[in-house]
Design an enzyme around this catalytic site. Sequence first.
Site, PDB file in Angstrom:
ATOM      1  N   ALA A   1       0.814  -1.223   0.000  1.00 50.05           N
ATOM      2  CA  ALA A   1       0.000   0.000   0.000  1.00 50.05           C
ATOM      3  C   ALA A   1       0.848   1.274   0.000  1.00 50.05           C
ATOM      4  O   ALA A   1       0.349   2.350  -0.331  1.00 50.05           O
ATOM      5  CB  ALA A   1      -0.920   0.007   1.217  1.00 50.05           C
TER       6      ALA A   1
ATOM      7  N   LEU B   1      -3.289   0.514   8.373  1.00 55.09           N
ATOM      8  CA  LEU B   1      -2.051  -0.228   8.096  1.00 55.09           C
ATOM      9  C   LEU B   1      -1.210  -0.324   9.365  1.00 55.09           C
ATOM     10  O   LEU B   1      -1.101   0.651  10.109  1.00 55.09           O
ATOM     11  CB  LEU B   1      -1.204   0.485   7.045  1.00 55.09           C
TER      12      LEU B   1
ATOM     13  N   TYR C   1       5.355   2.906  24.779  1.00 58.63           N
ATOM     14  CA  TYR C   1       4.501   3.161  23.608  1.00 58.63           C
ATOM     15  C   TYR C   1       4.258   4.663  23.394  1.00 58.63           C
ATOM     16  O   TYR C   1       4.895   5.284  22.543  1.00 58.63           O
ATOM     17  CB  TYR C   1       3.164   2.386  23.751  1.00 58.63           C
TER      18      TYR C   1
HETATM   19  P1  NAD Z   1      -2.899  -5.888  12.078  1.00 59.90           P
HETATM   20  O1  NAD Z   1      -1.506  -6.399  12.086  1.00 59.90           O
HETATM   21  O2  NAD Z   1      -3.989  -6.815  12.501  1.00 59.90           O
HETATM   22  O3  NAD Z   1      -3.296  -5.369  10.599  1.00 59.90           O
HETATM   23  C1  NAD Z   1      -2.414  -4.663   9.788  1.00 59.90           C
HETATM   24  C2  NAD Z   1      -2.954  -4.594   8.382  1.00 59.90           C
HETATM   25  O4  NAD Z   1      -2.019  -3.844   7.580  1.00 59.90           O
HETATM   26  C3  NAD Z   1      -3.100  -5.966   7.688  1.00 59.90           C
HETATM   27  O5  NAD Z   1      -4.255  -5.962   6.878  1.00 59.90           O
HETATM   28  C4  NAD Z   1      -1.856  -6.035   6.794  1.00 59.90           C
HETATM   29  O6  NAD Z   1      -2.006  -6.855   5.641  1.00 59.90           O
HETATM   30  C5  NAD Z   1      -1.765  -4.573   6.394  1.00 59.90           C
HETATM   31  N1  NAD Z   1      -0.437  -4.200   5.886  1.00 59.90           N
HETATM   32  C6  NAD Z   1       0.750  -4.198   6.532  1.00 59.90           C
HETATM   33  N2  NAD Z   1       1.732  -3.756   5.710  1.00 59.90           N
HETATM   34  C7  NAD Z   1       1.146  -3.469   4.526  1.00 59.90           C
HETATM   35  C8  NAD Z   1       1.611  -2.966   3.280  1.00 59.90           C
HETATM   36  N3  NAD Z   1       2.879  -2.646   3.088  1.00 59.90           N
HETATM   37  N4  NAD Z   1       0.716  -2.827   2.277  1.00 59.90           N
HETATM   38  C9  NAD Z   1      -0.595  -3.164   2.435  1.00 59.90           C
HETATM   39  N5  NAD Z   1      -1.088  -3.606   3.601  1.00 59.90           N
HETATM   40  C10 NAD Z   1      -0.235  -3.767   4.626  1.00 59.90           C
HETATM   41  O7  NAD Z   1      -2.876  -4.550  12.935  1.00 59.90           O
HETATM   42  P2  NAD Z   1      -3.941  -3.795  13.870  1.00 59.90           P
HETATM   43  O8  NAD Z   1      -3.543  -4.040  15.265  1.00 59.90           O
HETATM   44  O9  NAD Z   1      -5.332  -4.035  13.420  1.00 59.90           O
HETATM   45  O10 NAD Z   1      -3.517  -2.290  13.565  1.00 59.90           O
HETATM   46  C11 NAD Z   1      -4.213  -1.447  12.682  1.00 59.90           C
HETATM   47  C12 NAD Z   1      -4.129  -0.024  13.201  1.00 59.90           C
HETATM   48  O11 NAD Z   1      -4.798   0.044  14.471  1.00 59.90           O
HETATM   49  C13 NAD Z   1      -2.689   0.455  13.441  1.00 59.90           C
HETATM   50  O12 NAD Z   1      -2.581   1.815  13.107  1.00 59.90           O
HETATM   51  C14 NAD Z   1      -2.545   0.278  14.942  1.00 59.90           C
HETATM   52  O13 NAD Z   1      -1.551   1.114  15.500  1.00 59.90           O
HETATM   53  C15 NAD Z   1      -3.923   0.661  15.400  1.00 59.90           C
HETATM   54  N6  NAD Z   1      -4.272   0.238  16.762  1.00 59.90           N
HETATM   55  C16 NAD Z   1      -4.021  -1.046  17.175  1.00 59.90           C
HETATM   56  C17 NAD Z   1      -4.306  -1.401  18.487  1.00 59.90           C
HETATM   57  C18 NAD Z   1      -4.056  -2.815  19.008  1.00 59.90           C
HETATM   58  O14 NAD Z   1      -4.032  -3.013  20.222  1.00 59.90           O
HETATM   59  N7  NAD Z   1      -3.874  -3.789  18.132  1.00 59.90           N
HETATM   60  C19 NAD Z   1      -4.856  -0.462  19.382  1.00 59.90           C
HETATM   61  C20 NAD Z   1      -5.141   0.815  18.909  1.00 59.90           C
HETATM   62  C21 NAD Z   1      -4.821   1.157  17.596  1.00 59.90           C
END
Ligand code: NAD
Length: 388
Positions: A112, A139, A235
């Site tokens: 992406a 992402l 963090y």
């Molecule tokens: P995740 O690892 O489950 O999902 C990440 C997604 O990004 C996947 O669909 C993956 O295929 C995609 N991805 C990664 N590199 C890519 C690339 N180069 N091109 C295309 N797609 C790519 O992560 P998540 O925990 O759902 O995190 C998503 C967002 O939510 C992040 O910004 C994260 O900081 C935020 N977030 C996460 C949490 C938590 O506790 N997990 C809490 C608050 C916020």
Amino acid sequence: MIIEPKIRGFICTTAHPTGCATNVQRQVDHVVIKGPIPSDRKRVLVLGCSTGYGLASRIVTTFGSGADTVGVSFEREPGEAKPASAGWYNNRAFENRARAAGAKAVTIEGDAFSDAVKAETIEAIKANLGQVDLIVYSLASPVRTDPKDGVTYRSVIKPYGAPVTSKTLNTATGEVSEISVEPATEEEAAATVKVMGGEDWELWIAALAEAGVLADGFTTLNYTYLGSELTWPIYHKGTLGKAKADLDRAAAAIRAAHGAEAAHVVALKAVVTQASSAIPVVPLYGTLLIKVEDELGLGEGPIQQIDRLFREKLTNLKLDDEKRIRVDDWELSEAMQAELKKRWAALTTETLPALADLPKYREEFLKLFGFAVGGVDYSQDVDPRVVN
Ligand code: NAD
């Protein structure tokens, strides 16, 4: 073949198609049972659509609000005797269910961050949706190649300014110990902002605007974690926190260009995902949180959080001082945090089983890859190329 989990550190290198499809179905069921979410945002782009919060966003907009979606994620295809990535199975399972429900679901698998995938996505939007009303940026990646100069940046998860000593958990052995993490260099901190900050979000919005595929009154959301004081040293006040602060800057820039409601950062709660398992200290906090939130009746996974975001928070917009939408309100409530802090102070390898819930944390981790999913017979032979 029989597919079993192969865990290497904080990643599982295999995934189970039936388990992943069952996970997707359960998330769809969660939304459908709660009923429709009235919304005019019927054409949605989800960046990072295959797992965690992005997958939940795609499911909620499709099955709650009847949206058509284009999704982008980075996946590994299956081979004849090699399982795909969990996200590949989730994407196929999602598409099958969305199309059966009469919704368009087009998925692009690639980087992406690249110009090529942005161009391909724009073509897919033109061909299938015309324009987009909502762009969800979800992402999570450790690496990004800047399309302008081809330089590859790697994010680091380190404190900023001073070293940090904290309790941490080895989720494989259940051992609680102290770790000391040295602070990032300025170069490492800047690289982390390059990867996880707002620059690529702005590039996406600029590319979509230039192609004329942003609908009037569009909104874009980007997900952040602010979290508890217990995780701040590693963090919020560390390199990832710096990257996340850059999202607030990018959101303000997008609003300045496209209007007051055009961009919001959404603060979400800590959940077990592939991204969060890789962060030191966070799994220990996670095992505590899982236990305490269950005891208080406030437990939520990604689908519950994102359902609440779309069903309650986006329909009755209240912003914090940084113009963020807060869905981390339950996690950060006084009652929850007071209990977490009390238990954190008492945490040792010996007290962990009583104070926290490591078995449930491990189960949630395995579920990310389609394992430990109730109702799935893992002794059955499966074709790793087929997912229903
Ligand atoms: P995740 O690892 O489950 O999902 C990440 C997604 O990004 C996947 O669909 C993956 O295929 C995609 N991805 C990664 N590199 C890519 C690339 N180069 N091109 C295309 N797609 C790519 O992560 P998540 O925990 O759902 O995190 C998503 C967002 O939510 C992040 O910004 C994260 O900081 C935020 N977030 C996460 C949490 C938590 O506790 N997990 C809490 C608050 C916020």
